[in-house]
Write a protein that holds these residues in place. Structure first.
Motif, short mmCIF file in Angstrom:
data_model
loop_
_atom_site.label_atom_id
_atom_site.label_comp_id
_atom_site.label_asym_id
_atom_site.label_seq_id
_atom_site.Cartn_x
_atom_site.Cartn_y
_atom_site.Cartn_z
N ALA A 74 -25.43 -25.25 78.05
CA ALA A 74 -25.66 -25.02 76.77
C ALA A 74 -25.76 -23.19 76.37
O ALA A 74 -25.87 -22.48 75.89
CB ALA A 74 -26.74 -25.71 76.12
N ALA A 75 -27.04 -22.94 77.46
CA ALA A 75 -27.44 -21.29 77.54
C ALA A 75 -26.66 -20.74 78.21
O ALA A 75 -26.33 -19.57 77.34
CB ALA A 75 -28.64 -21.31 77.95
N ALA A 76 -25.95 -21.21 78.59
CA ALA A 76 -24.48 -19.87 79.66
C ALA A 76 -23.20 -20.15 78.17
O ALA A 76 -22.61 -18.47 78.17
CB ALA A 76 -24.12 -20.42 81.10
N ARG A 77 -22.82 -20.89 77.62
CA ARG A 77 -22.14 -21.05 77.00
C ARG A 77 -20.98 -19.72 77.23
O ARG A 77 -20.20 -19.20 76.90
CB ARG A 77 -22.76 -20.45 75.50
N GLY A 133 -22.63 -26.87 74.77
CA GLY A 133 -22.48 -25.50 75.27
C GLY A 133 -21.32 -25.21 75.35
O GLY A 133 -20.22 -23.78 76.42
N LEU A 134 -20.10 -26.00 74.39
CA LEU A 134 -18.75 -24.94 74.40
C LEU A 134 -17.81 -24.02 73.21
O LEU A 134 -17.44 -24.68 73.28
CB LEU A 134 -18.42 -26.74 74.72
N ASN A 135 -19.23 -23.87 72.23
CA ASN A 135 -18.61 -22.95 71.14
C ASN A 135 -17.75 -21.72 72.02
O ASN A 135 -17.29 -21.60 70.18
CB ASN A 135 -19.61 -23.21 70.08
N ASP A 136 -17.81 -21.81 72.72
CA ASP A 136 -17.59 -20.21 73.11
C ASP A 136 -16.60 -19.89 73.86
O ASP A 136 -15.71 -19.07 73.87
CB ASP A 136 -18.10 -19.12 73.30
N THR A 137 -16.00 -21.28 74.15
CA THR A 137 -14.79 -21.46 75.46
C THR A 137 -13.91 -20.79 74.66
O THR A 137 -13.12 -20.90 73.53
CB THR A 137 -14.39 -23.32 76.00
N VAL A 138 -12.70 -20.24 75.51
CA VAL A 138 -11.35 -19.91 75.34
C VAL A 138 -10.27 -20.99 76.21
O VAL A 138 -9.49 -21.04 76.30
CB VAL A 138 -10.75 -18.62 75.54
N MET A 139 -10.75 -21.48 77.54
CA MET A 139 -10.13 -22.43 78.56
C MET A 139 -10.99 -23.35 78.82
O MET A 139 -12.21 -22.98 79.39
CB MET A 139 -9.77 -21.63 79.41
N THR A 191 -17.41 -18.53 78.72
CA THR A 191 -15.78 -18.71 78.46
C THR A 191 -15.01 -19.38 78.89
O THR A 191 -13.75 -19.94 78.00
CB THR A 191 -15.65 -17.23 78.26
N HIS A 192 -14.74 -19.69 79.91
CA HIS A 192 -14.56 -20.61 80.77
C HIS A 192 -14.70 -21.59 81.32
O HIS A 192 -15.67 -21.63 81.85
CB HIS A 192 -13.64 -19.49 81.70
#
Length: 559
Positions: free
Chosen positions: A257-260, A309-315, A262-263
């Protein structure tokens, strides 16, 4: 793009990317190790300083060029620093699973001909150390407890200056020897050269968002596995992104959750745990109601993604084992689009990937550019041909000849189908097939998929090589463990009836056996990448199978 064009378009080794970011992002954070609520940060410049000093030391040992050097540790910043040091010193990294027993460690170190071993974060070093061959030089990461057998990392850095030059390997030089996890037997040393690694980077550039600014990665699956090495180490180097390391399994959720990131890559077992965690806080019936209310639905989905922690993921990727379609669809309803992928160590894990904008459930995506796939008409086996196929198995020319044809077609051992749009469907594995008493072939994974929607099931293994009909061994989920046995039995019986109705008579499952112990890496019933070791599960329960099969009940609970 054709195979020949990819092979010639970019032979840039991964270490070139490191040199680039070491110059251009010297003061920016590259590696972050979670420690409680804080981090230990390593900038690109600091990683370069440590890796270059260690490379100077490795050069001082006067090893023959391209010497194999072992690396055994759980994921941590020094894992990557050591790997970079091995590469820039002109040697070959041999990453090993941190869960190996002493005998397994000894076998792999002897087979790989390593003379140096980096030893990092480990839970069982006190027993594993007996597997280190006599006389082998062992270097301890700073995270290690003092051990007279190990030469301390920081002592070496204090004595040897950073290497000034930035050497570049030749495309045909060996990049790494990756030992397989041993799902189907003895681990095999897969040889990967720099040309193969560069070809895959070029082929998958658009599919993996390699040019994304401020990319963030979360490292927790074994870095010695080809998937984690591709998605975390390689993409981290190519993008100049930041890699976050999990502190422990106990802190996994808060670290993620802290790392958020992108992949993000997770095997099906992890997605099952995520789903169970969501449903433990919000029953499915309530979640369904909230998702039907437009404004509330958006808020609920965003809150769940943020909590994971997956709100900013693009992949978001999954692989290594079959992902149930209902689970993929369940996460998709929450705005989490998981892209299935397929590959194996021998083809750098990059045969196919699901396009995020054109999903075809039931497949493992579309075949990658530069990858050729054909199906053996006699056996249904998938064969692959690409410039990133392995060079062969280390010190095993006989097995190499059985696996790689003279024109570079790789026998995967998987059975599948390829459709007109280039989407690949996996239907089983040759080694898992068995014949019923009447001679019909049974594919266990096909039967297991019929149970994927039942929330009471955590793990499943179908078996029955010596039985009139197959049986299913199950491990209950946390939800199932909190539910009354009567309700669990009824639910599983209903699922069994529904699943069997879609099968041929010889495929229908006769019994469900609920076993008491969870299958884990520690009890040798799962690989380090969380795949079930089917043969080990069968061996463990073989003595009780006949008695269970003869009981009157459809659902049998292990005593």
């Amino acid at each position: 793009m054709s195979i020949s064009n990819i092979a010639q378009s970019d032979s840039r080794p991964f270490i070139d990317y490191f040199y680039k970011w070491e110059r251009e992002k010297a003061d920016q954070v590259y590696l972050r190790q979670s420690v409680g609520t804080t981090y230990i940060d390593y900038t690109w410049q600091e990683v370069g300083r440590q890796a270059r000093s260690m490379a100077t030391y490795l050069r001082s040992l006067d090893l023959p060029p391209q010497s194999p050097i072992g690396l055994v540790s759980k994921n941590c910043p020094h894992w990557l620093i050591a790997d970079i040091a091995i590469l820039i010193s002109g040697h070959i990294s041999v990453p090993l699973y941190p869960t190996l027993t002493a005998d397994q460690l000894h076998s792999v170190l002897e087979h790989s001909q390593c003379t140096v071993l980096f030893v990092g974060k480990l839970d069982n070093w006190s027993t594993m150390r007996a597997g280190v061959p006599t006389g082998m030089l062992c270097i301890a990461f700073p995270e290690n407890q003092p051990d007279v057998m190990l030469r301390p990392w920081n002592d070496i850095l204090a004595m040897y200056p950073p290497m000034v030059e930035s050497p570049k390997p030749e495309p045909d030089d060996l990049f790494t020897i990756v030992y397989t996890s041993g799902t189907t037997g003895r681990p095999k040393g897969v040889m990967i050269d720099y040309r193969a690694a560069a070809a895959i980077a070029e082929s998958t550039r658009n599919k993996t968002f390699q040019d994304l600014a401020n990319a963030r990665f979360f490292s927790y699956l074994p870095l010695c596995h080809v998937a984690e090495r591709n998605i975390v180490e390689a993409l981290g180097l190519i993008t100049g992104g930041t890699i976050y390391f999990v502190e422990s399994l106990a802190t996994f959720s808060q670290n993620l959750a802290a790392a958020r990131p992108t992949h993000f890559l997770a095997v099906p077992r992890i997605w099952t745990k995520f789903q169970q965690g969501v449903l433990a806080n919000m029953p499915q019936s309530r979640l369904n109601r909230l998702l039907q209310i437009p404004i509330v639905s958006s808020l609920v989905k965003r809150k769940i993604r943020q909590r994971l922690g997956l709100n900013d993921t693009v992949m978001i990727l999954t692989g290594a084992a079959p992902m149930p379609i209902p689970m993929l669809q369940w996460f998709r309803r929450l705005g989490i689009c998981i892209q299935d992928s397929y590959g194996m160590t021998e083809n750098l894990g990059a045969v196919s990937i699901m396009p995020a904008d054109k999903i075809k459930d039931g497949t493992v995506g579309r075949v990658n550019d530069g990858m050729n796939v054909r199906i053996d008409p006699a056996t249904g086996e998938i064969l692959t041909q690409a410039p990133w196929n392995m060079r062969g198995y280390y010190r095993d020319p006989e097995l190499t000849a059985k696996t790689l044809t003279s024109d570079n077609w790789l026998h995967t051992g998987d059975i599948g189908e390829l459709d007109a749009e280039g989407y690949l469907r996996i239907t089983g594995r040759l080694n898992d097939l068995y014949k019923s008493p009447k001679g019909e072939f049974i594919i266990p994974s096909k039967l297991e998929s019929g149970f994927s929607e039942n929330p009471f099931i955590d793990q499943i293994c179908v078996m029955g090589t010596q039985l009139p009909q197959p049986i299913a061994l199950l491990v209950l989920s946390e939800v199932g463990q909190k539910t009354s046995p009567t309700d669990v039995s009824k639910s599983l019986t209903d699922t069994l009836i529904a699943s069997n109705s879609q099968l041929h008579a010889y495929e229908r499952i006769k019994k469900i056996i609920l076993v008491k112990d969870t299958w884990t890496v520690d009890n040798n019933l799962m690989t380090p990448t969380l795949k079930i070791k089917r043969k080990e599960v069968e061996k463990r329960y073989q003595a009780a199978i006949d008695a269970w099969y003869d009981q009157d009940e459809v659902v049998v609970w292990e005593a």
